[in-house]
Design an enzyme around this catalytic site. Structure first.
Site, short mmCIF file in Angstrom:
data_model
loop_
_atom_site.label_atom_id
_atom_site.label_comp_id
_atom_site.label_asym_id
_atom_site.label_seq_id
_atom_site.Cartn_x
_atom_site.Cartn_y
_atom_site.Cartn_z
N ARG A 66 0.70 -1.31 0.07
CA ARG A 66 0.03 -0.07 -0.02
C ARG A 66 1.15 1.17 -0.03
O ARG A 66 0.42 2.38 -0.42
CB ARG A 66 -0.98 -0.04 1.29
N HIS A 202 11.12 -23.23 7.49
CA HIS A 202 12.65 -22.90 7.31
C HIS A 202 13.59 -23.54 8.01
O HIS A 202 14.66 -23.72 7.72
CB HIS A 202 12.54 -21.38 7.79
N LYS A 206 17.95 -25.40 7.25
CA LYS A 206 19.05 -25.31 8.10
C LYS A 206 20.04 -26.42 7.81
O LYS A 206 19.57 -27.51 7.55
CB LYS A 206 18.62 -25.23 9.52
N GLU A 240 13.38 -21.47 23.15
CA GLU A 240 13.56 -20.03 22.80
C GLU A 240 13.73 -19.54 24.18
O GLU A 240 12.85 -19.59 25.20
CB GLU A 240 12.85 -19.42 22.07
N ASP A 259 2.42 -22.97 16.15
CA ASP A 259 3.51 -22.00 15.58
C ASP A 259 4.64 -22.94 15.24
O ASP A 259 5.25 -22.68 14.10
CB ASP A 259 3.91 -21.01 16.70
N HIS A 264 7.68 -27.37 12.20
CA HIS A 264 9.28 -27.53 12.28
C HIS A 264 9.43 -28.68 13.11
O HIS A 264 10.24 -29.54 12.82
CB HIS A 264 10.00 -26.31 13.26
N LYS A 362 8.57 -20.51 24.82
CA LYS A 362 9.26 -19.20 24.78
C LYS A 362 9.58 -18.96 26.29
O LYS A 362 9.15 -19.45 26.98
CB LYS A 362 8.24 -18.01 24.29
C1 BG6 Z 1 9.25 -19.35 13.57
C2 BG6 Z 1 8.13 -19.19 14.73
O1 BG6 Z 1 8.58 -20.20 12.71
O2 BG6 Z 1 10.41 -19.84 14.26
C3 BG6 Z 1 8.81 -18.21 15.85
O3 BG6 Z 1 6.83 -18.59 13.87
C4 BG6 Z 1 10.08 -18.82 16.13
O4 BG6 Z 1 7.78 -18.17 16.94
C5 BG6 Z 1 11.12 -19.13 15.08
O5 BG6 Z 1 10.59 -17.47 17.11
C6 BG6 Z 1 12.25 -19.62 15.44
O6 BG6 Z 1 13.24 -19.54 14.20
P1 BG6 Z 1 14.91 -19.96 14.63
O7 BG6 Z 1 15.43 -20.30 13.21
O8 BG6 Z 1 15.22 -18.59 15.39
O9 BG6 Z 1 14.89 -21.24 15.44
#
Ligand code: BG6
Length: 510
Positions: A66, A202, A206, A240, A259, A264, A362
């Site tokens: 936008r 993602h 890795k 985390e 999440d 993952h 977290k």
């Molecule tokens: C993301 C989550 O997919 O992965 C986040 O939505 C999380 O909540 C993140 O913090 C962690 O990724 P990485 O690569 O730092 O372990």
């Protein structure tokens, strides 16, 4: 004439994986380019690829949104993101070259902005030699997928002409349960064939996650023990230390299980538990992951085999941090969990009876992701009472991050005149064994999508099966009241410890 020994097959040589894989003529449009993910990960990754010489000369990056930005303003934004987040050193020449192909098109997702966008892409094809090959990156919440896909179809952006390609790259969350994921898949697949859909997880980008395949299938020492005869249980941890400051809007109502476990951690489980694929061809690899996800079920009853929590205020190292309910934008009544753990069983001959414990949270003690395969005790141990007091269970630990590597834990005699056996570790560390730096996950995945290499992208079947594993757990939690609190900086709620104790196990303290 070449002898049989020295003759080199030029075709084979051209596809030699040791040669850098460089993307052909192409461009990328990012939807949601002003979001956090684009700023922190996608834009820096594109620069890093350019800096490593892996993008084609005319590579073109188009932001759509936008803001009333012109080329220069968007270029400045990208440059700042690169300066803040790129892995490789800033090189003025590389940047200048990349910046020539950076464009911004202003528009909403539901208006004629898409007509302007399509027209601009056609002009760019002519001007920059992108060959009508475009990857569309949807870095937006799933609510927008349908509108964007339909708009792209309406203006002809999804259609690949002969000798060109159009692909869509999709970020998670991919739905919030199996049914919604199925609906999203139908929406996306009605516009793009499955072969043109690249769903990002993602973690698969890795290095250490890809190393699971190398560890298991390139070696002879591990695979013979990789089964229920030797392995007692498996622990998959993604801890985390960060809280949710600033991400409340996204996270409230989603929670730790949706999440990261759905994607993952279940992908890690699939790679650890699957059978050997016939090759690393995408179809062969995905078929094995699908089989293992089909066999994976939560252990019952769910009140004993799952745990969840919410962090409260506490000491995170030397800093006193807020609890979830005090975080800006969080509903103080929210039942969203910031810690989730579950016990899963893989119903196959290889894994019958071996619990797979998954946990994530977290504001835990520290940031660490690891997979620990914990072994049964030796069937007979000819030692006297007390000699094995300091011996735990043998383990192979794949350290995904940080401090990437593999640890083997086993017992060794303590030096001295008595026989005492104690746990010791044998470590392989990436940082010591290799001089090459690992690329960022997003570099690898963006390049793979441009190259049409889909091995590291979960298919729609994998996504739906992962939801099927998690759905009963999330449904059970929805009727189970408030999650238990755990102070920031600790290792989660006590119910998670009880979950393992019931089966005679305990969490590793990574
Ligand atoms: C993301 C989550 O997919 O992965 C986040 O939505 C999380 O909540 C993140 O913090 C962690 O990724 P990485 O690569 O730092 O372990």
């Amino acid at each position: 004439m070449n002898s049989a020994h020295t003759w080199v097959n030029p075709l084979r040589d051209a596809t030699d994986i040791r040669l850098p894989r460089i993307a052909g003529p192409s461009g990328m449009v990012i939807f949601g380019v002003t979001g956090d993910l684009a700023y922190k990960k996608l834009l820096p990754a594109i620069y890093d690829l350019a800096n490593r010489g892996l993008l084609p000369a005319g590579f073109t990056l188009v932001g759509f949104g936008r803001r009333e930005w012109d080329k220069q303003q968007f270029g400045d934004y990208v440059k700042q993101a690169v300066r803040d987040g790129a892995r490789t050193k800033f090189d003025h020449n590389v940047w200048t070259h990349l910046a020539e192909g950076i464009e911004f098109v202003t528009g909403n997702f539901d208006d004629s902005g898409f007509d302007t966008l399509a027209a601009r892409l056609a002009e760019l094809d002519a001007a920059r030699g992108t060959g009508s090959n475009w990857a569309y990156y949807l870095s937006v919440p799933p609510d927008y997928f349908a509108t964007i896909c339909h708009q792209m179809q309406r203006v002809g952006m999804s259609h690949s002409a002969e000798n060109s390609w159009r692909r869509v790259i999709i970020e998670k969350p991919f739905g919030h349960d199996q049914e919604s994921a199925r609906e999203l898949n139908e929406i996306v697949n009605a516009v793009f064939p499955e072969s043109a859909v690249f769903r990002i997880d993602h973690y698969l980008g890795k290095e250490t996650v890809q190393n699971i395949l190398a560890l298991r299938f390139a070696n002879q020492i591990f695979e013979p023990m990789w089964n229920a005869n030797y392995i007692d249980h498996v622990q998959i941890t993604m801890a985390e230390d960060i809280g949710l400051g600033g991400r409340a809007g996204y996270y409230d109502g989603i929670g730790a299980a949706r999440d990261v476990i759905q994607n993952h951690l279940l992908q890690l489980l699939a790679l650890v538990a699957m059978e050997e694929p016939s090759s690393f061809d995408p179809a062969a690899l995905q078929a094995e992951k699908i089989k293992v996800l089909q066999s994976t079920k939560p252990a019952y009853p769910l009140n004993k085999s799952t745990a969840r929590g919410q962090y409260s205020a506490g000491w995170q190292g030397s800093e006193y941090v807020k609890g979830l309910r005090e975080e800006d934008g969080f509903d103080p009544e929210s039942t969203t969990e910031t810690y989730a753990a579950c016990t899963l069983l893989v119903n196959s001959r290889r894994w019958a009876g071996v619990p797979f414990y998954l946990r994530t949270g977290k504001r835990l003690g520290r940031r660490v992701t690891e997979i620990a395969l914990v072994f049964k005790h030796a069937p007979y141990q000819p030692f006297d009472d007390g000699q094995l007091e300091s011996l735990g269970q043998n383990a192979v630990v794949i350290r995904v991050q940080p401090d990437e590597g593999v640890t083997m834990r086993f017992g060794s005699k303590v030096p001295g005149s008595t026989m005492e056996v104690r746990d010791v570790n044998m470590d392989f560390a990436y940082a010591e064994a290799f001089t090459e730096e690992s690329p960022e996950a997003y570099e690898r995945l963006i390049l793979d999508a441009l190259l049409d290499e889909s091995s590291l992208f979960p298919t729609n079947a994998e996504v739906e099966l992962s939801w099927a594993i998690l759905d009963p757990i999330i449904e059970y939690w929805a009727g189970a009241g408030q999650p238990e609190e755990y102070p920031a900086g600790t290792w989660g709620p006590t119910s998670a410890d009880k979950m393992l104790r019931r089966r005679g196990h305990s969490w590793r303290r990574p």
